[in-house]
Write a protein that holds these residues in place. Structure first.
Motif, short mmCIF file in Angstrom:
data_model
loop_
_atom_site.label_atom_id
_atom_site.label_comp_id
_atom_site.label_asym_id
_atom_site.label_seq_id
_atom_site.Cartn_x
_atom_site.Cartn_y
_atom_site.Cartn_z
N GLN A 114 0.83 -1.21 0.00
CA GLN A 114 0.00 0.00 0.00
C GLN A 114 0.86 1.26 0.00
O GLN A 114 0.56 2.22 -0.70
N GLU A 115 1.96 1.22 0.76
CA GLU A 115 2.87 2.37 0.79
C GLU A 115 3.48 2.62 -0.59
O GLU A 115 3.75 3.78 -0.96
N ALA A 116 3.67 1.55 -1.37
CA ALA A 116 4.23 1.67 -2.72
C ALA A 116 3.20 2.15 -3.74
O ALA A 116 3.53 2.32 -4.92
N GLY A 117 1.97 2.36 -3.29
CA GLY A 117 0.95 2.92 -4.17
C GLY A 117 0.04 1.93 -4.85
O GLY A 117 -0.72 2.30 -5.75
N TYR A 118 0.07 0.67 -4.41
CA TYR A 118 -0.78 -0.35 -5.02
C TYR A 118 -2.15 -0.41 -4.34
O TYR A 118 -2.26 -0.24 -3.12
N PRO A 170 9.69 -7.79 -0.59
CA PRO A 170 10.36 -6.71 0.13
C PRO A 170 11.01 -7.13 1.44
O PRO A 170 11.84 -6.39 1.98
N LEU A 171 10.68 -8.32 1.96
CA LEU A 171 11.24 -8.77 3.23
C LEU A 171 12.41 -9.72 3.06
O LEU A 171 13.00 -10.16 4.05
N LEU A 172 12.76 -10.03 1.84
CA LEU A 172 13.65 -11.15 1.55
C LEU A 172 14.97 -11.08 2.32
O LEU A 172 15.44 -12.09 2.85
N HIS A 197 -6.39 -2.85 7.25
CA HIS A 197 -5.60 -2.05 6.30
C HIS A 197 -6.42 -1.58 5.10
O HIS A 197 -5.86 -0.93 4.21
N GLY A 198 -7.69 -1.91 5.06
CA GLY A 198 -8.54 -1.41 3.99
C GLY A 198 -8.21 -1.97 2.62
O GLY A 198 -8.26 -1.24 1.61
N ALA A 218 6.55 1.39 11.62
CA ALA A 218 6.59 2.73 11.02
C ALA A 218 5.43 2.93 10.04
O ALA A 218 4.98 4.07 9.83
N LEU A 219 4.94 1.84 9.45
CA LEU A 219 3.84 1.92 8.48
C LEU A 219 2.47 1.72 9.14
O LEU A 219 1.46 1.66 8.46
N GLY A 220 2.46 1.59 10.47
CA GLY A 220 1.19 1.51 11.18
C GLY A 220 0.61 0.11 11.31
O GLY A 220 -0.58 -0.04 11.61
#
Length: 227
Positions: free
Chosen positions: A22-26, A161-163, A53-54, A176-178
């Motif tokens: 979601q932070e990346a805009g998807y 992203p967690l790799l 997270h909607g 940090a992203l809630g």
């Protein structure tokens, strides 16, 4: 808006992946699997996290990996280990991520999604072969030849992203992203209320991650914590 399919188990890592997508805009569409696992608490948690997270949609695909067995997560005759061990543990579910990513790839085609997010991790993990970079690279290659979208030159990207993050790094990033980690369930043998055992490999990694991140562990445990 660009779209992504996010594999959501209800655990800590996949919840962080959703927040990152979601932070990346998807516009994120979450996908969970009722695959014959030992408990349903993680499925309840997945729906809860998706709603919190909607996410644009949440789906549950039902399949029975217990039919082939071979894992303590799908065969109750096999005990979940509570001691650290060497090699690939009995909690490895044969072909699980291969199957899950394949179905996510199909959904991504239908939704015309640009990406698939999966929370595999090659640092603080249990030795599963389908969490390694080599597996992800192989699946990326597969996606380009196994689908209409791939043949036409726009296969969805496989985002991991967690790799290369430690568990502590993942928790710091998610905080940090809630991400509300109290909504998640990571335990291999959680009870019906989602309370963790505190002893399995997943519980140990989760607990150590919160300690490393300097974040209060919100996990609900079923009994006294082991020393």
């Amino acid at each position: 808006m660009k779209k992504a399919v996010v594999l959501l188990s209800g655990g800590l890592d996949s919840a962080t992946c959703l927040a990152m997508g979601q932070e990346a805009g998807y516009q994120c569409h979450t996908l969970a699997f009722d695959y014959g696992q030992r408990h349903r608490a993680e499925l309840v948690a997945a729906e809860r996290v998706s709603r919190y997270h909607g996410a644009a949609s949440h789906r549950v695909i039902r399949l029975d990996l217990g039919t082939i067995g071979g894992s303590a997560l799908t065969d109750t005759a096999l005990a979940v280990p509570e001691e650290e061990s060497e090699g690939i543990p009995i909690t490895y579910v044969p072909a699980r991520n291969t199957v899950f990513l394949s179905l996510a790839l199909g959904l991504a085609e239908v939704l015309e999604a640009d990406a698939i997010y999966i929370g595999v991790n090659a640092v603080d993990y249990s030795g599963y072969p389908d969490c390694r970079p080599a597996f992800i690279d192989a699946f990326r290659a597969l996606a380009t030849v196994a689908t209409k979208a791939g043949v036409e030159g726009h296969a969805p990207s496989i985002q991991t992203p967690l790799l290369t993050l430690s568990k502590g790094d993942i928790i710091r990033a998610g905080t940090a992203l809630g991400v509300d980690y109290s909504l998640t369930v990571s335990c291999y043998q959680a009870d019906d209320d989602g309370q963790a055992c505190g002893r399995c490999d997943s519980c140990r990694l989760r607990r150590a991650g919160f300690a490393a991140a300097g974040v209060v562990d919100p996990t609900r445990y079923a009994g006294a914590m082991p020393k």
